[in-house]
Motif scaffolding. Structure first.
Motif, mmCIF file in Angstrom:
data_model
loop_
_atom_site.group_PDB
_atom_site.id
_atom_site.type_symbol
_atom_site.label_atom_id
_atom_site.label_comp_id
_atom_site.label_asym_id
_atom_site.label_seq_id
_atom_site.Cartn_x
_atom_site.Cartn_y
_atom_site.Cartn_z
ATOM 1 N N ASN A 1 0.789 -1.117 0.072
ATOM 2 C CA ASN A 1 -0.012 -0.167 0.026
ATOM 3 C C ASN A 1 0.952 1.174 0.140
ATOM 4 O O ASN A 1 0.438 2.294 -0.739
ATOM 5 N N THR A 2 1.865 1.273 0.893
ATOM 6 C CA THR A 2 2.682 2.308 0.925
ATOM 7 C C THR A 2 3.648 2.634 -0.543
ATOM 8 O O THR A 2 3.813 3.629 -0.860
ATOM 9 N N TRP A 3 3.897 1.354 -0.968
ATOM 10 C CA TRP A 3 4.786 1.475 -2.447
ATOM 11 C C TRP A 3 3.805 2.016 -3.478
ATOM 12 O O TRP A 3 4.620 2.781 -4.111
ATOM 13 N N TYR A 4 2.672 1.540 -3.409
ATOM 14 C CA TYR A 4 1.853 2.331 -4.667
ATOM 15 C C TYR A 4 0.904 3.503 -4.102
ATOM 16 O O TYR A 4 0.481 3.991 -4.921
ATOM 17 N N SER A 5 1.546 4.155 -3.035
ATOM 18 C CA SER A 5 0.876 5.465 -2.800
ATOM 19 C C SER A 5 1.468 6.623 -3.846
ATOM 20 O O SER A 5 2.392 6.456 -4.302
ATOM 21 N N LYS A 6 0.735 7.730 -3.631
ATOM 22 C CA LYS A 6 0.988 8.678 -4.651
ATOM 23 C C LYS A 6 2.286 9.299 -4.122
ATOM 24 O O LYS A 6 2.622 9.715 -3.102
ATOM 25 N N LEU A 7 3.093 9.772 -5.240
ATOM 26 C CA LEU A 7 4.326 10.390 -4.975
ATOM 27 C C LEU A 7 4.249 12.071 -5.271
ATOM 28 O O LEU A 7 4.805 12.761 -4.481
ATOM 29 N N GLN A 8 3.109 12.354 -5.853
ATOM 30 C CA GLN A 8 2.720 13.870 -6.035
ATOM 31 C C GLN A 8 1.973 14.030 -4.638
ATOM 32 O O GLN A 8 1.623 13.362 -4.100
ATOM 33 N N PRO A 9 1.657 15.562 -4.493
ATOM 34 C CA PRO A 9 1.094 15.748 -3.413
ATOM 35 C C PRO A 9 -0.276 15.099 -3.418
ATOM 36 O O PRO A 9 -0.962 15.021 -4.356
ATOM 37 N N LYS A 10 -0.463 14.612 -2.067
ATOM 38 C CA LYS A 10 -1.866 13.703 -2.165
ATOM 39 C C LYS A 10 -2.848 14.358 -2.392
ATOM 40 O O LYS A 10 -3.931 13.451 -2.633
ATOM 41 N N GLY A 11 -3.290 15.477 -2.174
ATOM 42 C CA GLY A 11 -4.536 16.435 -2.486
ATOM 43 C C GLY A 11 -4.573 16.754 -3.797
ATOM 44 O O GLY A 11 -5.636 17.180 -4.189
ATOM 45 N N GLU A 12 -3.703 16.447 -4.965
ATOM 46 C CA GLU A 12 -3.586 16.789 -6.166
ATOM 47 C C GLU A 12 -4.684 16.079 -6.759
ATOM 48 O O GLU A 12 -4.468 14.908 -6.908
ATOM 49 N N PHE A 13 -5.760 16.483 -7.455
ATOM 50 C CA PHE A 13 -6.809 15.987 -8.200
ATOM 51 C C PHE A 13 -6.157 15.160 -9.488
ATOM 52 O O PHE A 13 -5.223 15.993 -10.355
ATOM 53 N N SER A 14 -6.628 14.424 -9.876
ATOM 54 C CA SER A 14 -6.229 13.636 -11.194
ATOM 55 C C SER A 14 -7.344 14.188 -12.414
ATOM 56 O O SER A 14 -8.428 14.406 -12.082
ATOM 57 N N ASN A 15 -6.663 14.486 -13.422
ATOM 58 C CA ASN A 15 -7.470 14.723 -14.681
ATOM 59 C C ASN A 15 -8.032 13.556 -15.560
ATOM 60 O O ASN A 15 -7.233 12.583 -15.558
ATOM 61 N N MET A 16 -9.366 13.439 -16.024
ATOM 62 C CA MET A 16 -9.663 12.543 -17.013
ATOM 63 C C MET A 16 -9.533 12.760 -18.163
ATOM 64 O O MET A 16 -9.747 13.949 -19.006
ATOM 65 N N GLN A 17 -8.654 12.023 -18.902
ATOM 66 C CA GLN A 17 -8.089 12.265 -20.331
ATOM 67 C C GLN A 17 -9.370 12.551 -21.266
ATOM 68 O O GLN A 17 -9.027 13.212 -21.987
ATOM 69 N N SER A 18 -10.415 11.864 -21.114
ATOM 70 C CA SER A 18 -11.597 12.245 -22.026
ATOM 71 C C SER A 18 -11.930 13.704 -21.936
ATOM 72 O O SER A 18 -12.378 14.263 -22.762
ATOM 73 N N VAL A 19 -11.935 13.945 -20.568
ATOM 74 C CA VAL A 19 -12.178 15.586 -20.312
ATOM 75 C C VAL A 19 -11.257 16.510 -21.168
ATOM 76 O O VAL A 19 -11.658 17.512 -21.553
ATOM 77 N N THR A 20 -10.061 16.168 -20.833
ATOM 78 C CA THR A 20 -8.892 16.997 -21.282
ATOM 79 C C THR A 20 -8.861 16.959 -22.809
ATOM 80 O O THR A 20 -8.783 18.176 -23.186
ATOM 81 N N ASN A 21 -9.212 16.028 -23.461
ATOM 82 C CA ASN A 21 -9.440 15.878 -24.822
ATOM 83 C C ASN A 21 -10.321 16.927 -25.394
ATOM 84 O O ASN A 21 -10.231 17.739 -26.236
ATOM 85 N N GLU A 22 -11.509 16.872 -24.673
ATOM 86 C CA GLU A 22 -12.700 18.024 -24.926
ATOM 87 C C GLU A 22 -12.206 19.259 -24.948
ATOM 88 O O GLU A 22 -12.634 19.904 -25.686
ATOM 89 N N VAL A 23 -11.567 19.585 -23.877
ATOM 90 C CA VAL A 23 -11.212 21.090 -23.488
ATOM 91 C C VAL A 23 -10.147 21.582 -24.750
ATOM 92 O O VAL A 23 -10.351 22.579 -24.964
ATOM 93 N N LYS A 24 -9.137 20.521 -24.896
ATOM 94 C CA LYS A 24 -8.299 20.814 -25.849
ATOM 95 C C LYS A 24 -8.681 21.114 -27.117
ATOM 96 O O LYS A 24 -8.111 21.763 -28.173
ATOM 97 N N ALA A 25 -9.568 20.296 -27.474
ATOM 98 C CA ALA A 25 -10.240 20.198 -28.839
ATOM 99 C C ALA A 25 -10.946 21.691 -28.947
ATOM 100 O O ALA A 25 -11.355 22.218 -29.999
ATOM 101 N N MET A 26 -11.793 22.278 -27.976
ATOM 102 C CA MET A 26 -12.557 23.293 -27.774
ATOM 103 C C MET A 26 -11.608 24.446 -28.102
ATOM 104 O O MET A 26 -11.976 25.406 -28.760
ATOM 105 N N LEU A 27 -10.432 24.366 -27.480
ATOM 106 C CA LEU A 27 -9.330 25.628 -27.498
ATOM 107 C C LEU A 27 -8.641 25.426 -28.960
ATOM 108 O O LEU A 27 -8.183 26.754 -29.438
ATOM 109 N N ASP A 28 -8.375 24.103 -29.570
ATOM 110 C CA ASP A 28 -7.785 24.127 -30.736
ATOM 111 C C ASP A 28 -8.142 23.251 -31.571
ATOM 112 O O ASP A 28 -8.004 22.004 -31.446
ATOM 113 N N PRO A 29 -9.109 23.446 -32.570
ATOM 114 C CA PRO A 29 -9.659 22.651 -33.595
ATOM 115 C C PRO A 29 -8.763 21.493 -34.265
ATOM 116 O O PRO A 29 -9.283 20.575 -34.545
#
Length: 433
Positions: free
Chosen positions: A241-269
């Motif tokens: 459990n400790t080996w697989y724990s987050k190395l980045q700040p624990k409270g940092e939220f993860s992005n969903m790739q599908s949502v990221t794709n949608e936002v980037k497509a809106m900004l850059d056709p």
């Protein structure tokens, strides 16, 4: 020969039953989604050594840290003697490692001091739980089985350490009178005080020594097979459990790739979307959480450190991070039982959110990250809470009125507040006047 056959059968049955139960636990964890946590292995090994082996996060509370360290080191090190017990049980020998001479005497003497330390620490833990009734051991989730589980383990450890010391005391007394195969071997600084309470009759001493020997080894096998049903699985799972724990700040939220794709497509056709796995936004049930989240649930020792520092819980709100982990484990085991009975595609009509964890609980969380910082083995209740929130908002469009107002302000004003962008600097004019 009969005792050897009985021991071998016990060994096979105990190890086989544990392997069967352990396989079911691993299967339950495999219900979750894959997540990549194999980066920076050097750092991960260091985290595991510090947090799981070194127990550095427990040191913030010195008294329970020292008591737990005694139990942890004592129970692990004393069970090195299980190697000798297994060899003796299979081959019918007695203290087969006594050929080590002075080193063997040192080991047995050290084991006795550790056994006495474990015995005393477990008594103190029982007093803290049942007489002093420390607040962090209570709560709506700490009823019935969860409350009894800790007491069962503590009583078991006391009995096992008592059997170990009584076995040594009878053995030492038989050695002193040169009875039978009891050759002089070992050092007995603690059990020597018990010898005066034992009878002088050699046959009675042999009976006591053998009964304690069998009780000790049968107790260890029983304890091993109790673990899959107990919060004490952290004895094994704290390390991965400790080996697989987050190395980045624990409270940092993860992005969903599908949502990221949608936002980037809106900004850059011209944007070319990266591959994104199809699936639900957030988590409705345990199948939507990651395998690490589910490993977290099995690793939780229900110590209550997370809940004791949670500002929402302190102010009387319904949220208890410990309950979040316990509910996740309970739901995961229910899904596992459904798979055993009905197959992997069976739907019982229940879900983690609503049936186990309420909306009031997840929205009481302030996302302050205090629970993850307090956990001695790097469990992350906040990640589960945010995934349940993500499902409620993005799949169901359900959130508290205050959250909906904030969403509306961001959409209309580009900020969480109700003021129009053109009025954003009005406060400065007030200050200048």
């Amino acid at each position: 020969m009969l005792s050897q056959i009985l021991f071998i059968l016990l060994l096979i049955a105990g190890a086989g039953l544990f392997a069967w139960n352990f396989r079911k636990v691993i299967r339950n964890i495999q219900i979750g989604r894959d997540v990549s946590r194999n980066d920076q292995p050097g750092k991960r090994w260091m985290v595991m050594l510090k947090v799981a082996f070194g127990q550095t996060k427990m040191a913030k509370r010195p008294i329970p840290f020292l008591l737990h360290l005694v139990v942890y080191l004592g129970f692990v090190i004393i069970n090195i003697e299980v190697i000798e017990i297994v060899i003796d049980g299979i081959f019918g020998t007695h203290r087969v490692l006594s050929f080590m001479g002075g080193s063997y005497n040192f080991l047995i003497g050290s084991f006795e001091f550790l056994a006495a330390g474990v015995w005393l620490a477990c008594v103190i833990f029982l007093i803290r739980r049942n007489v002093l009734k420390l607040k962090r051991f209570t709560g709506v989730e700490m009823k019935s089985w969860p409350k009894s589980d800790a007491n069962y383990i503590l009583f078991t450890e006391i009995l096992l350490m008592s059997a170990f010391l009584i076995m040594n005391a009878a053995d030492a007394k038989l050695q002193s009178i040169g009875f039978g195969h009891y050759v002089t071997a070992g050092s007995f600084p603690i059990s020597s005080f018990i010898q005066n309470w034992l009878p002088s009759n050699p046959e009675s001493l042999v009976m006591i020594e053998r009964a304690s020997w069998w009780f000790h080894i049968v107790g260890i096998f029983a304890f091993l097979n109790y673990l899959p049903y107990s919060k004490h699985f952290h004895i094994l799972f704290a390390f991965p459990n400790t080996w697989y724990s987050k190395l980045q700040p624990k409270g940092e939220f993860s992005n969903m790739q599908s949502v990221t794709n949608e936002v980037k497509a809106m900004l850059d056709p011209s944007f070319v979307p990266e591959p994104a796995a199809a699936g639900r936004f957030g988590a409705k049930d345990v199948q939507d959480l990651t395998k690490v989240n589910l490993l977290n649930a099995y690793t939780c020792t229900e110590c209550g450190r997370c809940t004791s520092v949670c500002p929402a819980n302190i102010t009387g709100k319904l949220l208890s991070p410990r309950k979040i982990m316990m509910d996740t484990r309970d739901r995961m085991e229910e899904v596992g039982r459904n798979i055993d009975k009905h197959g992997k595609d069976y739907d019982d009509g229940k879900s983690l959110i609503d049936n186990y964890i309420t909306r009031e609980e997840i929205w009481a969380c302030t996302s302050c990250n205090a629970c993850t910082e307090a956990c001695p083995v790097n469990i992350d209740p906040l990640e589960i809470i945010t995934e349940l929130r993500r499902y409620a908002v993005m799949e169901e469009s359900q959130s508290p009125a205050s959250i909906n107002a904030m969403f509306g302000n961001v959409e209309n004003n580009g900020a969480p507040w109700k003021y129009a962008p053109s009025d954003r600097f009005n406060w400065s004019e007030t200050q200048n006047n």
